[in-house]
Design an enzyme around this catalytic site. Structure first.
Site, PDB file in Angstrom:
ATOM      1  N   ARG A  42      42.502  66.258  41.666  1.00  0.00           N
ATOM      2  CA  ARG A  42      41.830  66.073  40.370  1.00  0.00           C
ATOM      3  C   ARG A  42      42.546  66.814  39.242  1.00  0.00           C
ATOM      4  O   ARG A  42      42.502  66.404  38.086  1.00  0.00           O
ATOM      5  CB  ARG A  42      40.359  66.524  40.460  1.00  0.00           C
ATOM      6  N   TYR A  66      35.322  44.911  23.022  1.00  0.00           N
ATOM      7  CA  TYR A  66      34.880  44.820  24.413  1.00  0.00           C
ATOM      8  C   TYR A  66      33.429  45.319  24.535  1.00  0.00           C
ATOM      9  O   TYR A  66      33.119  46.444  24.156  1.00  0.00           O
ATOM     10  CB  TYR A  66      35.824  45.616  25.323  1.00  0.00           C
ATOM     11  N   ASP A  79      43.037  49.807  21.214  1.00  0.00           N
ATOM     12  CA  ASP A  79      42.990  49.231  22.563  1.00  0.00           C
ATOM     13  C   ASP A  79      44.021  48.096  22.599  1.00  0.00           C
ATOM     14  O   ASP A  79      43.830  47.062  21.962  1.00  0.00           O
ATOM     15  CB  ASP A  79      41.565  48.710  22.831  1.00  0.00           C
ATOM     16  N   LYS A 133      43.808  44.959  33.734  1.00  0.00           N
ATOM     17  CA  LYS A 133      44.093  43.607  33.224  1.00  0.00           C
ATOM     18  C   LYS A 133      45.586  43.294  33.406  1.00  0.00           C
ATOM     19  O   LYS A 133      46.065  43.288  34.519  1.00  0.00           O
ATOM     20  CB  LYS A 133      43.636  43.496  31.770  1.00  0.00           C
TER      21      LYS A 133
HETATM   22  N1  PLP Z   1      39.202  46.966  26.897  1.00  0.00           N
HETATM   23  C1  PLP Z   1      39.177  45.624  26.998  1.00  0.00           C
HETATM   24  C2  PLP Z   1      39.777  44.802  25.908  1.00  0.00           C
HETATM   25  C3  PLP Z   1      38.577  45.019  28.109  1.00  0.00           C
HETATM   26  O1  PLP Z   1      38.545  43.668  28.184  1.00  0.00           O
HETATM   27  C4  PLP Z   1      38.007  45.837  29.117  1.00  0.00           C
HETATM   28  C5  PLP Z   1      37.362  45.243  30.313  1.00  0.00           C
HETATM   29  O2  PLP Z   1      37.078  44.061  30.372  1.00  0.00           O
HETATM   30  C6  PLP Z   1      38.055  47.219  28.970  1.00  0.00           C
HETATM   31  C7  PLP Z   1      38.674  47.749  27.857  1.00  0.00           C
HETATM   32  C8  PLP Z   1      37.467  48.122  30.018  1.00  0.00           C
HETATM   33  O3  PLP Z   1      38.348  48.241  31.080  1.00  0.00           O
HETATM   34  P1  PLP Z   1      37.901  48.534  32.604  1.00  0.00           P
HETATM   35  O4  PLP Z   1      37.137  47.338  33.073  1.00  0.00           O
HETATM   36  O5  PLP Z   1      39.206  48.750  33.299  1.00  0.00           O
HETATM   37  O6  PLP Z   1      37.058  49.774  32.578  1.00  0.00           O
END
Ligand code: PLP
Length: 400
Positions: free
Chosen positions: A60, A113, A186, A211
């Site tokens: 960790r 998101y 993001d 993703k």
């Molecule tokens: N950011 C975007 C654009 C996403 O589409 C997602 C999940 O669908 C996330 C962040 C969150 O990621 P995670 O599912 O790996 O926690």
């Protein structure tokens, strides 16, 4: 780490796709193995003098040795100075909000998101965050929100999931910095293949590694990346993020770190093909009688196209949404009749997915009910188009 274990990336600079393909040229210094070792140690033995031979004490605290490669590769691809691997995209994104001081004001997109919006609404206020939601494609609204009071952080996602609204990253970076705020982006959807937010002024970049970076639907992972030029504010938040990961424990396991790194080796060719196929699908359905609207920044008719064309390179990624003509239930039936597109949430894998976001998100959802989100994969574009064509026809026929 001791000299014999030390990971040494290439000193010579190649093009980004070369760095991704060879994982920065990393080789095991002891065996010459090309992929990183999966080192499962949760704790590490000390020598008789109580030293840690490789600088590692506990999983960790420092992560697994393979973090070094994954973090170096992602930092390099984004043009950043450092990166941190997390256990999920949400763990990475929420870390940024959690290390802000109590009472901090944050300006975030009205549409982004769903999970992050929900976290901010459920927990942000409880933690003393003052969350201001604005349409990030309206620069006057962003400037008014940031200018109204001291703001700690401006956050955006572009193109934003699931409407694919485009943020003018350079303009919002200017607004954030003039207001004394940090600016986080993001970059999950465009990936460093198509967008480079640091070149436009971002301080932090976040990824859901689940993703496109991994790309094979078999890992949940997240990353944060720090901008290249050091400033006091950037340095301070980065040290808190490192400490946050160490003390709260949203670390990625060694097996998942291996899979993340394996996926990243093919990031560039996957993105090139996925983006080209997404454009083909978007163009086909843009002029289709059973589709009211296609949301895809690659289409010249899309409201975000001009900005996306300026700040994205080599394509517009693989995410688009179809708004189906007729009653909203017809869109749900299109998903029902898909035979090749898989009905599943998430995005960025080699398999194409279809999702009715409104149904998935539930009653809090602000997703349009007539909208189907598509994540384009690596299948033949003609098969994908044909699958949607037959699903649309069957869904509409059932309407009558
Ligand atoms: N950011 C975007 C654009 C996403 O589409 C997602 C999940 O669908 C996330 C962040 C969150 O990621 P995670 O599912 O790996 O926690």
């Amino acid at each position: 780490m001791s000299t014999s274990e030390k990971y040494t990336p290439w000193t010579r600079k190649y093009r980004a796709d070369t760095h991704a393909a060879q994982g920065d040229g990393w080789r095991s210094p002891t065996t010459g193995a090309i992929p990183p070792a999966i080192s499962l140690g949760a704790t590490y033995a000390r020598d008789a003098e109580y030293r840690t031979p490789a600088g590692l004490a506990y999983l960790r605290d420092q992560g697994t040795p393979a973090y070094e490669q994954a973090e170096a590769v992602v930092a390099g691809l984004e043009g950043g100075s450092d990166a941190l691997v997390f256990s999920s995209g949400m763990a990475a994104a929420t870390a940024v909000f959690q290390v802000l001081p109590a009472g901090a004001r944050v300006v975030v997109p009205q549409t982004m998101y769903f999970g992050l919006t929900k976290w901010l609404l459920e927990f942000g206020g409880e933690r003393g965050l003052r969350v201001v939601r604005v349409p990030m494609d309206d620069l006057d609204a962003v400037a008014a929100a940031v200018g109204a009071e001291d703001t700690a952080l401006v956050w955006t996602e572009s193109p934003a999931n699931p409407t694919w609204t485009v943020t003018d990253i350079g303009a919002v970076a200017g607004i954030a910095h003039r207001g004394g705020a940090l600016f986080g982006v993001d970059n999950t959807v465009p990936t460093p293949v198509h967008a480079r937010p640091f070149e436009l002024g971002a301080d932090l970049i976040m990824h859901s590694g689940t993703k496109y970076l991994n790309g094979h639907t078999d890992v949940v992972a997240g990353l944060l990346v720090l901008a290249p030029e050091p400033t006091e504010a950037r340095g301070a938040v980065w040290e808190r993020l490192r400490l946050h990961r160490r003390l709260t424990g949203p670390i990625l396991g060694p097996l998942e770190t291996y899979l993340l790194m394996r996926g990243m080796r093919t990031l560039f060719p996957r993105m090139r093909q996925i983006s080209a196929t997404a454009m083909t699908v978007a163009e086909h359905f843009a002029a289709h009688p059973l589709v009211r609207k296609v949301a895809y920044p690659g289409l010249p008719s899309d409201p975000g196209h001009a900005i996306a064309a300026r700040q994205m390179t080599g394509g517009f990624s693989g995410m688009l949404s179809l708004h189906v003509t007729g009653e909203w239930q017809t869109s749900l039936r299109v998903a029902k009749y898909c035979e090749l597109f898989i009905r599943a949430t998430s995005l960025g894998g080699v398999e194409s997915l279809v999702e009715h976001r409104y149904t998935f998100e539930g009653p809090d959802s602000s997703s349009p009910k007539d909208m189907l989100r598509l994540s384009i994969g690596l299948e033949n574009p003609a098969d994908l188009v044909a699958d949607l064509e037959q699903a649309l026809e069957r869904a509409v026929k059932e309407d009558h």
